[in-house]
Design a protein around this motif. Sequence first.
Motif, PDB file in Angstrom:
ATOM      1  N   ALA A 152      -9.665  10.054  -8.575  1.00  0.00           N
ATOM      2  CA  ALA A 152      -9.462   8.569  -8.858  1.00  0.00           C
ATOM      3  C   ALA A 152      -8.752   8.260 -10.248  1.00  0.00           C
ATOM      4  O   ALA A 152      -8.642   7.116 -10.585  1.00  0.00           O
ATOM      5  CB  ALA A 152     -10.598   7.573  -8.512  1.00  0.00           C
ATOM      6  N   LYS A 153      -8.615   9.385 -11.000  1.00  0.00           N
ATOM      7  CA  LYS A 153      -8.262   9.293 -12.497  1.00  0.00           C
ATOM      8  C   LYS A 153      -6.937   8.441 -12.485  1.00  0.00           C
ATOM      9  O   LYS A 153      -6.710   7.613 -13.616  1.00  0.00           O
ATOM     10  CB  LYS A 153      -8.340  10.689 -12.920  1.00  0.00           C
ATOM     11  N   TYR A 154      -5.898   8.538 -11.669  1.00  0.00           N
ATOM     12  CA  TYR A 154      -4.648   7.935 -11.758  1.00  0.00           C
ATOM     13  C   TYR A 154      -4.505   6.829 -11.084  1.00  0.00           C
ATOM     14  O   TYR A 154      -3.680   6.101 -10.708  1.00  0.00           O
ATOM     15  CB  TYR A 154      -3.549   8.963 -11.345  1.00  0.00           C
ATOM     16  N   ASP A 155      -5.812   5.890 -10.342  1.00  0.00           N
ATOM     17  CA  ASP A 155      -5.717   4.859  -9.679  1.00  0.00           C
ATOM     18  C   ASP A 155      -4.915   3.676 -10.591  1.00  0.00           C
ATOM     19  O   ASP A 155      -5.478   3.609 -11.673  1.00  0.00           O
ATOM     20  CB  ASP A 155      -6.726   4.334  -9.291  1.00  0.00           C
ATOM     21  N   LEU A 202      -8.055  -0.980  -1.710  1.00  0.00           N
ATOM     22  CA  LEU A 202      -8.251   0.265  -2.654  1.00  0.00           C
ATOM     23  C   LEU A 202      -7.041   0.373  -3.622  1.00  0.00           C
ATOM     24  O   LEU A 202      -6.911   0.953  -4.399  1.00  0.00           O
ATOM     25  CB  LEU A 202      -8.082   1.322  -1.829  1.00  0.00           C
ATOM     26  N   GLY A 203      -6.118  -0.536  -3.151  1.00  0.00           N
ATOM     27  CA  GLY A 203      -4.750  -0.466  -4.057  1.00  0.00           C
ATOM     28  C   GLY A 203      -3.819   0.847  -3.569  1.00  0.00           C
ATOM     29  O   GLY A 203      -4.336   1.354  -2.677  1.00  0.00           O
ATOM     30  N   TYR A 204      -2.868   0.813  -4.156  1.00  0.00           N
ATOM     31  CA  TYR A 204      -1.647   1.630  -3.652  1.00  0.00           C
ATOM     32  C   TYR A 204      -2.399   3.045  -3.652  1.00  0.00           C
ATOM     33  O   TYR A 204      -2.295   4.027  -2.963  1.00  0.00           O
ATOM     34  CB  TYR A 204      -0.473   1.796  -4.416  1.00  0.00           C
ATOM     35  N   ASP A 205      -2.573   3.559  -4.888  1.00  0.00           N
ATOM     36  CA  ASP A 205      -2.977   4.922  -5.201  1.00  0.00           C
ATOM     37  C   ASP A 205      -4.445   5.514  -4.246  1.00  0.00           C
ATOM     38  O   ASP A 205      -4.339   6.387  -3.571  1.00  0.00           O
ATOM     39  CB  ASP A 205      -3.449   5.250  -6.688  1.00  0.00           C
ATOM     40  N   GLY A 206      -5.040   4.393  -4.482  1.00  0.00           N
ATOM     41  CA  GLY A 206      -6.527   4.809  -3.655  1.00  0.00           C
ATOM     42  C   GLY A 206      -6.418   4.845  -1.972  1.00  0.00           C
ATOM     43  O   GLY A 206      -6.792   5.473  -1.186  1.00  0.00           O
ATOM     44  N   ASN A 207      -5.310   4.040  -1.572  1.00  0.00           N
ATOM     45  CA  ASN A 207      -5.084   4.059  -0.204  1.00  0.00           C
ATOM     46  C   ASN A 207      -4.243   5.233   0.243  1.00  0.00           C
ATOM     47  O   ASN A 207      -4.271   5.743   1.342  1.00  0.00           O
ATOM     48  CB  ASN A 207      -4.245   2.726   0.381  1.00  0.00           C
TER      49      ASN A 207
END
Length: 347
Positions: free
Chosen positions: A182-185, A74-79
């Motif tokens: 999720a806009k800032y992922d 998911l990456g940092y932001d998604g997690n």
Amino acid sequence: MSTRNLFSICIPAYKRARFLGPLLDSVIAQGFQDFEILVCEDDSPERAQIAEIIGEYQARIPGKLHYYENKKNLGYDGNIRNLVEKARGEYCFFMGNDDLMCSGALEEVAAVLCRHENIGMVLKSYSWFDDVPENINQTVRYYADERVFMAGRQAIHACFRRSGVIAGYIVHRDSAFHAATAKYDGSLFYQMHLTVSVLAKMHAVSTPKVLVLCRNGVPPDFGNSGAEQGKYVPGRFTAQARLNMIGGALSILKDLKSQGGVDVVDEVMRDYANYFYACIKDQLTLPIREYWALYRAFGRMGFDRYPMFHVYSLVCFLLGEERFDLVVRRVRRLLGRSPNFGSMAQS
């Protein structure tokens, strides 16, 4: 009667299995025990090692440690968003996967929350350490006393830039959950989106007590998820990575202005400019032509309006990271908090 925990200790896990045991030890050793622990493993090459360590700790503290494996990275932001969704505590207390929680940290935050109402975020003090926890490199204390910041402009201005380090980021869980997007992922600053969303309606409070210890010198692992690929290079922060991160943070502020009607863009950009060293410290060894290009790019973002941006860009490059760090550490010891060189220059 509610059985909801006060804290969900949220740990985004990607690689760094060797640090997970000491981190978990620092959490379960807390005298204040009203918490659950959540670990979300983000499809890393060390998944098997992490799962094995988690199994050992689940046997030691049955029912208290919850472990999830993401089906894809998911990456940092998604997690971070994933952990907020899974948390059931009243507050999420985030920990970086290589950091440590200080003794008495949860007791301190619980006491702070008891003293104040409608708190959306607790602003921490923290320290950096080299190799072992006893080897403190520097301590970051934004305010020398406990302070409350009123919801809206005041709280957002005080906390936005200071939300960059995830360890010890403490936010009201339900408010953060309702702000999911999720806009800032790919920005690596999802917690800053949570800061503006939550503090638009809730107060913030700072504590001068050091709550967490952050491990210095560990290379970053960003750049593996779909949202991060092409923006970041695992193992180091490039000049473009720094531009992407600051650009992402500014986009959050600009969206707050256009969609939420709260304009703190100038105040926060000035705040960044007054502490701009953090944005460039790992770029000070660039060849002068590349450093000049980075300086110009930051200027085009709007930082060229602020005198301290130019002062930092010049002085830091001339002094280098080691000598500038020495100056900052001495001033911090003298003041008992982080220095605001911008205020000193304007006084």
